[in-house]
Scaffold this motif. Structure first.
Motif, mmCIF file in Angstrom:
data_model
loop_
_atom_site.group_PDB
_atom_site.id
_atom_site.type_symbol
_atom_site.label_atom_id
_atom_site.label_comp_id
_atom_site.label_asym_id
_atom_site.label_seq_id
_atom_site.Cartn_x
_atom_site.Cartn_y
_atom_site.Cartn_z
ATOM 1 N N THR A 148 0.875 -1.170 0.000
ATOM 2 C CA THR A 148 0.000 0.000 0.000
ATOM 3 C C THR A 148 0.909 1.215 0.000
ATOM 4 O OG1 THR A 148 -1.659 -1.199 1.284
ATOM 5 C CG2 THR A 148 -1.855 1.200 1.206
ATOM 6 N N SER A 149 0.872 1.970 -1.072
ATOM 7 C CA SER A 149 1.831 3.054 -1.273
ATOM 8 C C SER A 149 1.191 4.411 -1.035
ATOM 9 C CB SER A 149 2.404 2.992 -2.694
ATOM 10 O OG SER A 149 3.033 1.736 -2.918
ATOM 11 N N ALA A 150 2.033 5.394 -0.731
ATOM 12 C CA ALA A 150 1.567 6.734 -0.395
ATOM 13 C C ALA A 150 1.543 7.628 -1.633
ATOM 14 C CB ALA A 150 2.458 7.338 0.687
ATOM 15 N N LEU A 151 0.825 8.746 -1.515
ATOM 16 C CA LEU A 151 0.682 9.723 -2.589
ATOM 17 C C LEU A 151 1.151 11.080 -2.071
ATOM 18 C CD1 LEU A 151 -2.859 8.554 -3.647
ATOM 19 C CD2 LEU A 151 -0.826 8.328 -5.073
ATOM 20 N N ILE A 152 2.076 11.691 -2.776
ATOM 21 C CA ILE A 152 2.720 12.900 -2.275
ATOM 22 C C ILE A 152 2.712 14.012 -3.324
ATOM 23 C CG2 ILE A 152 5.038 12.245 -3.031
ATOM 24 C CD1 ILE A 152 6.117 13.444 -0.422
ATOM 25 N N THR A 153 2.589 15.234 -2.850
ATOM 26 C CA THR A 153 2.773 16.431 -3.675
ATOM 27 C C THR A 153 3.918 17.227 -3.070
ATOM 28 O OG1 THR A 153 0.411 16.548 -4.217
ATOM 29 C CG2 THR A 153 1.714 18.549 -4.549
ATOM 30 N N THR A 154 4.853 17.671 -3.909
ATOM 31 C CA THR A 154 5.988 18.447 -3.401
ATOM 32 C C THR A 154 6.086 19.786 -4.122
ATOM 33 O OG1 THR A 154 7.619 17.570 -4.980
ATOM 34 C CG2 THR A 154 7.281 16.326 -2.947
ATOM 35 N N HIS A 155 6.588 20.782 -3.405
ATOM 36 C CA HIS A 155 6.905 22.082 -3.977
ATOM 37 C C HIS A 155 8.285 22.502 -3.467
ATOM 38 C CE1 HIS A 155 2.438 22.035 -3.702
ATOM 39 N NE2 HIS A 155 2.506 22.643 -4.881
ATOM 40 N N ILE A 156 9.031 23.141 -4.319
ATOM 41 C CA ILE A 156 10.314 23.687 -3.892
ATOM 42 C C ILE A 156 10.647 24.904 -4.747
ATOM 43 C CG2 ILE A 156 11.687 22.200 -5.427
ATOM 44 C CD1 ILE A 156 13.816 22.125 -3.116
ATOM 45 N N PHE A 157 11.331 25.859 -4.150
ATOM 46 C CA PHE A 157 11.833 27.013 -4.881
ATOM 47 C C PHE A 157 13.094 27.506 -4.178
ATOM 48 C CE2 PHE A 157 12.250 31.472 -5.987
ATOM 49 C CZ PHE A 157 12.102 31.415 -7.355
ATOM 50 N N PRO A 158 14.172 27.740 -4.904
ATOM 51 C CA PRO A 158 14.312 27.664 -6.358
ATOM 52 C C PRO A 158 14.466 26.231 -6.875
ATOM 53 C CG PRO A 158 16.394 28.289 -5.377
ATOM 54 C CD PRO A 158 15.407 28.245 -4.247
ATOM 55 N N TRP A 159 14.391 26.124 -8.203
ATOM 56 C CA TRP A 159 14.580 24.838 -8.877
ATOM 57 C C TRP A 159 16.023 24.647 -9.341
ATOM 58 C CZ3 TRP A 159 10.239 23.258 -12.857
ATOM 59 C CH2 TRP A 159 9.022 23.058 -12.169
ATOM 60 N N HIS A 160 16.840 25.684 -9.264
ATOM 61 C CA HIS A 160 18.208 25.536 -9.763
ATOM 62 C C HIS A 160 19.172 26.281 -8.849
ATOM 63 C CE1 HIS A 160 17.824 29.658 -11.202
ATOM 64 N NE2 HIS A 160 19.103 29.635 -11.564
ATOM 65 N N TYR A 161 20.459 25.988 -9.018
ATOM 66 C CA TYR A 161 21.513 26.670 -8.270
ATOM 67 C C TYR A 161 22.550 27.184 -9.255
ATOM 68 C CZ TYR A 161 25.378 27.585 -5.090
ATOM 69 O OH TYR A 161 26.403 28.194 -4.392
ATOM 70 N N LYS A 162 22.572 28.512 -9.396
ATOM 71 C CA LYS A 162 23.539 29.189 -10.265
ATOM 72 C C LYS A 162 23.577 28.526 -11.649
ATOM 73 C CE LYS A 162 26.284 31.001 -6.429
ATOM 74 N NZ LYS A 162 27.635 31.106 -5.821
ATOM 75 N N ASP A 163 24.770 28.230 -12.146
ATOM 76 C CA ASP A 163 24.887 27.538 -13.429
ATOM 77 C C ASP A 163 25.330 26.100 -13.220
ATOM 78 O OD1 ASP A 163 27.509 27.905 -12.625
ATOM 79 O OD2 ASP A 163 28.252 28.461 -14.620
ATOM 80 N N LYS A 164 25.125 25.600 -11.993
ATOM 81 C CA LYS A 164 25.686 24.301 -11.624
ATOM 82 C C LYS A 164 24.682 23.148 -11.666
ATOM 83 C CE LYS A 164 29.301 26.116 -8.557
ATOM 84 N NZ LYS A 164 30.443 25.448 -9.221
ATOM 85 N N SER A 165 23.424 23.397 -11.260
ATOM 86 C CA SER A 165 22.499 22.271 -11.125
ATOM 87 C C SER A 165 21.053 22.737 -11.232
ATOM 88 C CB SER A 165 22.711 21.556 -9.786
ATOM 89 O OG SER A 165 22.425 22.419 -8.694
ATOM 90 N N GLU B 115 13.479 27.800 -15.021
ATOM 91 C CA GLU B 115 12.761 27.853 -13.750
ATOM 92 C C GLU B 115 11.590 28.833 -13.811
ATOM 93 O OE1 GLU B 115 14.852 28.159 -9.724
ATOM 94 O OE2 GLU B 115 14.229 30.225 -10.105
ATOM 95 N N ALA B 116 11.819 29.996 -14.399
ATOM 96 C CA ALA B 116 10.769 31.010 -14.476
ATOM 97 C C ALA B 116 9.573 30.524 -15.290
ATOM 98 C CB ALA B 116 11.332 32.299 -15.082
ATOM 99 N N ARG B 117 9.831 29.744 -16.327
ATOM 100 C CA ARG B 117 8.745 29.260 -17.180
ATOM 101 C C ARG B 117 8.046 28.044 -16.600
ATOM 102 N NH1 ARG B 117 10.453 29.129 -23.455
ATOM 103 N NH2 ARG B 117 8.347 28.270 -23.514
ATOM 104 N N ARG B 118 8.799 27.173 -15.934
ATOM 105 C CA ARG B 118 8.217 25.895 -15.531
ATOM 106 C C ARG B 118 7.693 25.863 -14.102
ATOM 107 N NH1 ARG B 118 5.762 23.385 -18.693
ATOM 108 N NH2 ARG B 118 6.036 21.386 -17.658
ATOM 109 N N LYS B 119 8.243 26.664 -13.208
ATOM 110 C CA LYS B 119 7.791 26.636 -11.812
ATOM 111 C C LYS B 119 6.294 26.940 -11.685
ATOM 112 C CE LYS B 119 7.624 27.135 -7.266
ATOM 113 N NZ LYS B 119 7.352 25.971 -6.384
ATOM 114 N N PRO B 120 5.749 28.014 -12.303
ATOM 115 C CA PRO B 120 4.308 28.261 -12.188
ATOM 116 C C PRO B 120 3.465 27.125 -12.756
ATOM 117 C CG PRO B 120 5.437 30.206 -13.032
ATOM 118 C CD PRO B 120 6.429 29.088 -13.062
ATOM 119 N N ASN B 121 3.963 26.489 -13.803
ATOM 120 C CA ASN B 121 3.217 25.378 -14.398
ATOM 121 C C ASN B 121 3.316 24.107 -13.567
ATOM 122 O OD1 ASN B 121 2.125 26.514 -16.956
ATOM 123 N ND2 ASN B 121 4.271 26.977 -17.288
#
Length: 474
Positions: A276-293, A356-362
């Protein structure tokens, strides 16, 4: 000089991203915590079938897998509703016979991994990432009971809802994050094929047994079986905690899912074997770090599965990233390029910021849409007034195709941004309620005066939503 790319996760999104980046000349290495599913059995009971829609097909076309996947994708033209009294009803998804497609998660993932390797990506299996030093891009892995440290140049976290990169982001300052579990869990079951591997229910539909506080769904497979998923609260009067014995399960299915139970000889074994598995919703901001990840797919926006958009949203992340990458290069990307020579340098800090700017709101919007659709599937689809509303939606789409498109069709059959689609809900609610307040729509539709008013109402709706950004995401 091209960046060296490391991807955490060889799942659907990670493998697709690897293909896209290899086709643009980047060296790509993937680290996957699981064994290679092409040579090991996929974990049972946690493989909710995929519902492929327009956004997913677009990404597969980009990867060159669309034609290969089409023959093993089963079109589902609507919801097939199963009521407790045995009555059934069919509710079309689109107004022009549009469909979403049932696709095997395992088969698609295998094909994506194989294609990623053919394109030149290296995949290291059974490497569990335990930590990412975000500032330095050092990755810590457990492999063969030993710690292994890898230095990444450009890193993408495509490692799912419990992403190691996402978790490491949360330890940095000014990072906002949350994860919310539904009080519901799910358990996978199976309806067997008939003689000669025939489907024993309507093949081209998503089957739903709506029961108010719980429900079961079933999606068709190419071998004639149906993958069923039972969604129930973990606790409470009607919940998984109450289903402790074979008698408990049998009594529930005899009363609420009798037509399905007759087709499930392995019901009790499946129920007590599969987790029996769980169902999760996650949010995080920011989605990136500099030009690294950066995070992508479920690592950035894990959602519940009730709109069938989890994979589609993750694939659209890849499509958008590919488009941004192509537009940032001085020359168009060549589909089979390996060298990346002769192109302008990519400003990855700027590119990841735009991604990040385009995809985070979506990402936020599709998470909300999925939760709203859970209520619809569980409760509303059994309501005669709701079914009538859906019929009116289809008719409006046919009469006013340039002015009215239902939210479901925006989400499933177009590339309209999720954030735009969700902003149309209230305006569509007002329009549909206004129409239904006048009485039987299909009787009134023969009245010239009503039709004139209807045209004015639809135009008013159209003018309202035209202020939104309907530009295609992909």
């Amino acid at each position: 000089m091209s960046r060296q790319v490391t991807i955490l996760g060889a799942g659907l999104v990670g493998s697709l991203l690897a293909i896209i980046l290899r086709k643009r000349g980047y060296e790509v290495t993937i680290y996957e915590r699981r064994p290679d599913m092409r040579s090991a059995a996929i974990s049972a009971g946690k493989s909710i079938n995929l519902a492929m829609s327009a956004r997913g097909w677009k990404a597969l076309e980009l990867a060159g897998l669309k034609e290969e996947m089409e023959p093993i994708a089963i079109p589902m033209y609507g919801r097939y509703l199963h009521q407790p009294d045995g009555n059934t009803a069919f509710q079309p998804y689109g107004k022009n016979n549009e469909a979403i497609y049932s696709v095997s998660r395992g088969e698609l993932n295998k094909k994506l991994m194989t294609l990623a390797e053919k394109q030149g990506a290296n995949i290291h299996f059974e490497h569990r990432c335990t930590q990412v030093e975000v500032a330095s891009n050092k990755l810590h892995f457990q492999h063969d009971n030993q710690e292994k440290i890898v230095q990444a140049d450009l890193l993408f976290g495509a490692d799912g809802a419990f992403s190691a990169l996402r978790e490491s982001y949360t330890h940095m300052p000014r990072v906002n994050c949350d994860q919310v579990y539904l009080e519901y869990g799910y358990k996978e079951l199976c309806i067997l094929a008939g003689k000669n591997s025939e489907w024993v229910m309507e093949k081209n539909a998503l089957h739903i047994w709506p029961r108010g506080k719980y429900m079961m769904i079933a999606l068709p497979n190419t071998d004639g079986t149906f993958t069923c998923t039972l969604f129930m609260p973990f606790e409470g009067e009607m919940s998984f905690e109450k289903l402790k014995t074979e008698q408990d399960v049998t009594a529930l299915f005899d009363k609420q899912f009798a037509d399905a139970k007759a087709l499930m000889p392995g019901l009790l074994e499946d129920f007590f074997t599969n987790p029996t598995s769980a169902l999760i919703t996650t949010h995080i901001f920011p989605w990136h770090y500099k030009d690294k990840s950066a995070l992508i797919g479920d690592a950035a926006h894990a959602i519940v599965p009730f709109y069938g958009q989890g994979m589609n949203a993750g694939f659209e992340d890849c499509t958008i990233l590919a488009g941004l990458l192509d537009s940032s290069l001085s020359e168009p990307a060549l589909s089979d390029s390996r060298s990346g020579e002769g192109r302008g340098e990519v400003n990855w800090a700027q590119l990841l910021n735009e991604y990040e700017a385009r995809r985070k709101p979506n990402g936020d919007a599709v998470a909300q849409l999925a939760l709203l659709n859970f209520t619809e599937m569980r409760d509303k689809v059994a309501d005669p007034m709701f079914l009538e509303r859906k019929k009116i939606e289809k008719e409006l789409g046919k009469r006013y195709p340039e002015q009215f498109v239902s939210v479901y069709e925006m989400v499933s059959f177009s590339h309209t941004p999720y954030n735009t689609a969700i902003q149309c809900i209230q305006a569509q609610d007002r329009l549909l309620q206004r129409i239904m307040n006048e009485g039987d729509f299909f009787v009134n539709a023969g009245n010239d005066g009503f039709c004139q008013s209807l045209g004015e109402w639809v135009t008013e709706y159209h003018n309202t939503v035209q202020q939104l950004d309907f530009g295609n995401e992909a």
